[in-house]
Write a protein that holds these residues in place. Sequence first.
Motif, PDB file in Angstrom:
ATOM      1  N   THR A  20      12.825  -7.398  -2.432  1.00 12.83           N
ATOM      2  CA  THR A  20      13.564  -6.615  -1.053  1.00 12.83           C
ATOM      3  C   THR A  20      14.183  -5.065  -1.519  1.00 12.83           C
ATOM      4  O   THR A  20      14.971  -4.346  -0.601  1.00 12.83           O
ATOM      5  CB  THR A  20      14.588  -7.222  -1.188  1.00 12.83           C
ATOM      6  N   GLN A  21      13.810  -4.891  -2.995  1.00  9.14           N
ATOM      7  CA  GLN A  21      14.356  -3.344  -3.128  1.00  9.14           C
ATOM      8  C   GLN A  21      13.800  -2.219  -2.219  1.00  9.14           C
ATOM      9  O   GLN A  21      12.524  -2.717  -2.463  1.00  9.14           O
ATOM     10  CB  GLN A  21      14.178  -3.170  -4.386  1.00  9.14           C
ATOM     11  N   PRO A  22      13.842  -1.362  -2.753  1.00 10.73           N
ATOM     12  CA  PRO A  22      13.467   0.383  -2.572  1.00 10.73           C
ATOM     13  C   PRO A  22      12.082   0.578  -2.663  1.00 10.73           C
ATOM     14  O   PRO A  22      11.917   0.073  -3.370  1.00 10.73           O
ATOM     15  CB  PRO A  22      14.532   1.653  -2.182  1.00 10.73           C
ATOM     16  N   PRO A  23      11.228   0.646  -1.871  1.00 11.70           N
ATOM     17  CA  PRO A  23       9.500   0.274  -2.428  1.00 11.70           C
ATOM     18  C   PRO A  23       9.636   2.248  -3.785  1.00 11.70           C
ATOM     19  O   PRO A  23      10.337   2.938  -3.572  1.00 11.70           O
ATOM     20  CB  PRO A  23       8.839   1.833  -0.890  1.00 11.70           C
ATOM     21  N   VAL A  24       8.346   1.687  -4.006  1.00 10.83           N
ATOM     22  CA  VAL A  24       8.376   2.482  -5.095  1.00 10.83           C
ATOM     23  C   VAL A  24       7.172   2.540  -4.701  1.00 10.83           C
ATOM     24  O   VAL A  24       6.727   2.997  -4.046  1.00 10.83           O
ATOM     25  CB  VAL A  24       8.808   1.449  -6.784  1.00 10.83           C
ATOM     26  N   ASP A  25       6.895   4.469  -5.660  1.00 14.33           N
ATOM     27  CA  ASP A  25       6.250   5.378  -5.848  1.00 14.33           C
ATOM     28  C   ASP A  25       4.789   3.968  -6.793  1.00 14.33           C
ATOM     29  O   ASP A  25       4.475   3.858  -7.471  1.00 14.33           O
ATOM     30  CB  ASP A  25       5.950   6.468  -5.862  1.00 14.33           C
ATOM     31  N   PHE A  26       3.801   4.004  -5.358  1.00 12.39           N
ATOM     32  CA  PHE A  26       2.526   3.368  -6.383  1.00 12.39           C
ATOM     33  C   PHE A  26       1.971   3.263  -7.051  1.00 12.39           C
ATOM     34  O   PHE A  26       1.824   3.167  -8.073  1.00 12.39           O
ATOM     35  CB  PHE A  26       1.653   2.401  -4.606  1.00 12.39           C
ATOM     36  N   ASN A  34       9.308   3.087 -16.698  1.00 20.18           N
ATOM     37  CA  ASN A  34      10.497   3.346 -16.590  1.00 20.18           C
ATOM     38  C   ASN A  34      10.563   2.763 -14.387  1.00 20.18           C
ATOM     39  O   ASN A  34      11.261   2.573 -13.934  1.00 20.18           O
ATOM     40  CB  ASN A  34      10.848   4.481 -16.506  1.00 20.18           C
ATOM     41  N   ILE A  35       9.225   2.981 -14.183  1.00 17.57           N
ATOM     42  CA  ILE A  35       9.006   2.461 -13.115  1.00 17.57           C
ATOM     43  C   ILE A  35       8.766   0.842 -12.322  1.00 17.57           C
ATOM     44  O   ILE A  35       7.260   0.355 -13.069  1.00 17.57           O
ATOM     45  CB  ILE A  35       7.340   2.939 -12.621  1.00 17.57           C
ATOM     46  N   PRO A  36       9.117   0.385 -12.184  1.00 16.95           N
ATOM     47  CA  PRO A  36       9.610  -0.963 -11.686  1.00 16.95           C
ATOM     48  C   PRO A  36       7.691  -1.391 -10.755  1.00 16.95           C
ATOM     49  O   PRO A  36       7.473  -0.790 -10.734  1.00 16.95           O
ATOM     50  CB  PRO A  36      10.423  -1.591 -10.989  1.00 16.95           C
ATOM     51  N   ILE A  37       7.312  -2.505 -11.039  1.00 15.76           N
ATOM     52  CA  ILE A  37       5.937  -3.300 -10.239  1.00 15.76           C
ATOM     53  C   ILE A  37       6.842  -4.559  -9.539  1.00 15.76           C
ATOM     54  O   ILE A  37       6.634  -5.511 -10.335  1.00 15.76           O
ATOM     55  CB  ILE A  37       5.351  -3.901 -11.414  1.00 15.76           C
ATOM     56  N   PRO A  38       7.757  -4.497  -8.276  1.00 15.27           N
ATOM     57  CA  PRO A  38       7.565  -6.096  -8.119  1.00 15.27           C
ATOM     58  C   PRO A  38       6.807  -6.853  -7.435  1.00 15.27           C
ATOM     59  O   PRO A  38       5.791  -6.240  -7.469  1.00 15.27           O
ATOM     60  CB  PRO A  38       8.724  -4.872  -6.821  1.00 15.27           C
ATOM     61  N   PRO A  39       7.473  -7.864  -7.404  1.00 19.03           N
ATOM     62  CA  PRO A  39       6.074  -9.260  -6.914  1.00 19.03           C
ATOM     63  C   PRO A  39       5.669  -8.140  -5.443  1.00 19.03           C
ATOM     64  O   PRO A  39       7.395  -8.250  -4.778  1.00 19.03           O
ATOM     65  CB  PRO A  39       7.332  -9.980  -6.617  1.00 19.03           C
ATOM     66  N   GLY A  40       4.343  -8.258  -5.763  1.00 17.82           N
ATOM     67  CA  GLY A  40       3.892  -8.333  -4.399  1.00 17.82           C
ATOM     68  C   GLY A  40       3.085  -6.515  -4.264  1.00 17.82           C
ATOM     69  O   GLY A  40       2.547  -6.998  -3.122  1.00 17.82           O
ATOM     70  N   THR A  41       3.972  -6.787  -5.286  1.00 14.54           N
ATOM     71  CA  THR A  41       3.141  -4.727  -5.794  1.00 14.54           C
ATOM     72  C   THR A  41       1.470  -4.764  -4.937  1.00 14.54           C
ATOM     73  O   THR A  41       0.941  -4.076  -4.481  1.00 14.54           O
ATOM     74  CB  THR A  41       3.018  -4.047  -7.047  1.00 14.54           C
ATOM     75  N   TYR A  42       1.078  -6.009  -5.828  1.00 17.89           N
ATOM     76  CA  TYR A  42      -0.938  -5.668  -5.909  1.00 17.89           C
ATOM     77  C   TYR A  42      -1.177  -7.305  -4.855  1.00 17.89           C
ATOM     78  O   TYR A  42      -0.689  -8.171  -5.238  1.00 17.89           O
ATOM     79  CB  TYR A  42      -1.345  -6.034  -6.492  1.00 17.89           C
ATOM     80  N   ASP A  43      -2.533  -6.825  -4.315  1.00 16.19           N
ATOM     81  CA  ASP A  43      -3.004  -7.304  -3.041  1.00 16.19           C
ATOM     82  C   ASP A  43      -3.554  -8.433  -4.046  1.00 16.19           C
ATOM     83  O   ASP A  43      -4.604  -9.597  -3.125  1.00 16.19           O
ATOM     84  CB  ASP A  43      -2.895  -7.045  -1.993  1.00 16.19           C
ATOM     85  N   SER A  44      -4.475  -7.872  -4.786  1.00 21.62           N
ATOM     86  CA  SER A  44      -5.452  -8.769  -5.725  1.00 21.62           C
ATOM     87  C   SER A  44      -5.166  -8.260  -6.936  1.00 21.62           C
ATOM     88  O   SER A  44      -5.349  -7.078  -7.128  1.00 21.62           O
ATOM     89  CB  SER A  44      -6.820  -8.119  -5.226  1.00 21.62           C
ATOM     90  N   ILE A  45      -6.755  -8.695  -7.858  1.00 25.13           N
ATOM     91  CA  ILE A  45      -6.639  -9.019  -9.376  1.00 25.13           C
ATOM     92  C   ILE A  45      -7.832  -7.437  -9.867  1.00 25.13           C
ATOM     93  O   ILE A  45      -7.134  -6.642 -10.458  1.00 25.13           O
ATOM     94  CB  ILE A  45      -7.564  -9.636 -10.198  1.00 25.13           C
ATOM     95  N   SER A  46      -8.758  -7.202  -8.557  1.00 25.63           N
ATOM     96  CA  SER A  46      -8.736  -5.475  -8.857  1.00 25.63           C
ATOM     97  C   SER A  46      -8.136  -4.724  -8.361  1.00 25.63           C
ATOM     98  O   SER A  46      -8.419  -3.651  -9.817  1.00 25.63           O
ATOM     99  CB  SER A  46     -10.551  -5.672  -7.673  1.00 25.63           C
TER     100      SER A  46
END
Length: 406
Positions: A20-26, A34-46
């Motif tokens: 629920t944190q502010p969106p990161v620069d994908f 230093n750039i976090p990877i929040p849960p739900g960042t990726y929609d697939s392994i590819s």
Amino acid sequence: MTDEQQLSLFGDSELETPSTQPPVDFDAIPKSANIPIPPGTYDSISSLAQHCQTCQRCELCNSRTHAVIGRGNPNADLLLIGEGPGQNEDEQGLPFVGKSGQLLDKILASVQLDPERDLYIANMVKCLSGDTRVLTQNGYVAIAQLVENRFCGKVQSLNRHNQLVWRKISGWYRSPLAGRTQYRLAFPGTTEGAILTGDHPILTQRGWIAVEDIQERDRIATGTPNRDRLQPPCLLDSSVGGESLSSTATLAPASRAETDWKPVLKQRLPSPHNSPLVYCIDVEETANFVTPAGVVHNCRPPGNRTPAPKEIEACKPYLLEQIRLIDPKIILFTGATALRGLTGDKRGITKVRGQWIEWNKRPCMAIFHPAYLLRNPSRDKGKPKWLMWQDIQEVRAKLDELCSSS
């Protein structure tokens, strides 16, 4: 430590819901740890793999050929997590494809598990990445010099029968000490000795054991030639003292170069250490680390270096996303490093293997790394290969139970 205490180390929401944190620069994710990877960042392994292939979140990117994401079925009920890729894996971009991988596939097949259909294999880190003296055919040379000069000659090594042989160097590594504990090993009544990291495996008369687990009664295989086996000048060397050996010295014929079993004294070195780096090399046929005494020990690649804490933390968010996307019923950790990296459990593999623990609401088990089994080939009852057979049958039974109830 109970399952509840184990789980409380990280809580139970690390993988469960998108942040629920502010969106990161994908697009910036692969560029900096230093750039976090929040849960739900990726929609697939590819889509995750595309970032991994261009990742610069740690210095391992400077030496890799390919990022090693995983192999197998991304919808599998069984997830196996290794430590990190070695030379074969780096070249092919797939985990567990060398000798360890071949053995792993045989172990899985023994309980009718197909690595391409029934499980997915991933690693703690996705890339390849001390200064002691090594016995070469031209005499003792500092391992740092071998690494920096990409020396490709032969060094004294151990074969699978623990006999001293000559092996050609096939790979070189220089890596940060990264907070790992160092120990001084010394032999009573001599100037011989070594300074090694605690995770470095040593051949003892009771098997291959990490330096930190060496006990007072242990006798280790030093591989140090006796003075009468060296042509003049007959001087030995060590990383912690003693005389230097002329570069013109040569080892006597291999038939006379037998492994020496010696009692050892272990002393933990205080921090900070003198050198921030450790040096590793591989030799032909297997990935190995070379000790000051001249014996080459089989190990987990790359060069027996455990991934550094910074490297694990930089890559861990990718792995957490893989786990979320795959959503396995069971997770297997091959070796203590993979277990520690995710759960924080610092127990040695011999103490924790074969036990079910719960992490992120999933049953998990630590098993021996296949490379450890290659170093311990006996199938006698109570030996690592026998224990692995018990463990993999237990995993098969648990998997069948969970699948039948779902």
